[in-house]
Every structure is written in C-alpha cells, then in structure tokens.
Design a protein around this motif. Structure first.
Motif, mmCIF file in Angstrom:
data_model
loop_
_atom_site.group_PDB
_atom_site.id
_atom_site.type_symbol
_atom_site.label_atom_id
_atom_site.label_comp_id
_atom_site.label_asym_id
_atom_site.label_seq_id
_atom_site.Cartn_x
_atom_site.Cartn_y
_atom_site.Cartn_z
ATOM 1 N N SER A 40 1.118 -1.356 -0.186
ATOM 2 C CA SER A 40 0.102 -0.252 0.142
ATOM 3 C C SER A 40 1.058 1.241 0.246
ATOM 4 O O SER A 40 0.678 2.312 -0.357
ATOM 5 N N GLU A 41 2.206 1.350 0.245
ATOM 6 C CA GLU A 41 3.517 2.767 0.993
ATOM 7 C C GLU A 41 3.829 2.138 -0.010
ATOM 8 O O GLU A 41 5.090 1.097 -0.132
ATOM 9 N N LEU A 42 4.397 2.848 -1.017
ATOM 10 C CA LEU A 42 5.744 3.274 -2.074
ATOM 11 C C LEU A 42 7.332 2.727 -0.622
ATOM 12 O O LEU A 42 8.022 2.319 -1.175
ATOM 13 N N ASP A 43 6.846 3.356 0.527
ATOM 14 C CA ASP A 43 8.383 3.646 1.177
ATOM 15 C C ASP A 43 8.172 1.998 1.164
ATOM 16 O O ASP A 43 9.873 1.740 1.683
ATOM 17 N N ASP A 44 7.874 1.291 1.350
ATOM 18 C CA ASP A 44 7.274 -0.527 1.845
ATOM 19 C C ASP A 44 8.258 -1.069 0.628
ATOM 20 O O ASP A 44 8.706 -2.193 0.975
ATOM 21 N N ALA A 45 7.039 -1.336 -0.274
ATOM 22 C CA ALA A 45 8.200 -1.559 -1.557
ATOM 23 C C ALA A 45 9.423 -0.853 -2.276
ATOM 24 O O ALA A 45 9.572 -1.908 -1.942
ATOM 25 N N LYS A 46 10.621 0.078 -1.433
ATOM 26 C CA LYS A 46 11.333 0.565 -1.254
ATOM 27 C C LYS A 46 11.727 -0.496 -0.997
ATOM 28 O O LYS A 46 13.539 -0.539 -1.191
#
Length: 123
Positions: free
Chosen positions: A107-113
């Motif tokens: 849900s969050e871009l920071d988690d994906a990064k």
C-alpha cells in the motif's frame, strides 16, 4: 542515481537498485509499451540486478502477455505493485500468476522501496 524519464504513457524514475513507473490514466499497457520499458532498463541496469516498482496512482490495465516477456529480463529480480486501491490490489493478485519471479503488493511506496533494496541485497 535518481533520473526521471517522461513518456506519452508513463513517467519512470530510475534509482540505483529499482525503477518506479507511474502509468498514465486509462492506458492499456501493451507489449509495445513494455518494449520501451525494457530498452530503458537495459540502458540503466545493463548487468546489475534491479526491481521494477509500479506505483498505481491512476487506473489502467495490463495485457497479461507483458508479464511473460518482462519475466525474461535476466537481471530483473522482482516486481512490486504499490496501490491503496482495493481493485488494483485484486488485479495485481491475478497478474502475479503470470509472473514467475518474486512479486509483492504494498500500500505504501516506502515499503516497496525497502523490499526492493532487501531483495537486491540478497543477490
């Protein structure tokens, strides 16, 4: 490295270990679009592992044939879909069946990064 490239169908930001793509509203991602993306990744990641992150801000669809071709990129080690939209996450779960490498949904871009950095560090 942090460079943004703009195309008629998407914006792509290149980082050291991953690329973040935001596809424009209403686009149907075809094999032709995918070929453009592949050429860019071959230029920026010629012999180093990377993760493809699609940040689904807008509504668009993907031709499932794209995933089989994308999975053939030898140094592409994972794919991430980032969206807060319930339907986009459901679609991503279906798309995951067509991609035979690590594939995550956040849900969050920071988690994906963070996931991308961890995956590259493991290689």
């Amino acid at each position: 490295m942090n460079e943004t490239l703009n195309f008629d169908f998407c914006n792509m930001t290149i980082y050291d270990h991953y690329v973040i793509v935001v596809v424009n509203e209403g686009v149907i991602v075809s094999t032709e679009h995918n070929n453009t993306l592949i050429k860019i990744t071959e230029t920026y990641f010629p012999n180093k592992p990377f993760v493809y992150i699609t940040h689904r801000i807008h509504s668009y669809s993907v031709n499932p044939e794209v995933y089989s071709k994308t999975a053939q990129i030898k140094n592409l080690i994972g794919l991430v879909v980032v969206s807060k939209n319930y339907q986009a996450k459901i679609n991503a779960k279906i798309e995951k069946m067509f991609f035979k490498k690590p594939f995550e949904i956040f849900s969050e871009l920071d988690d994906a990064k963070a996931w991308a950095e961890d995956l590259v560090a493991e290689k």
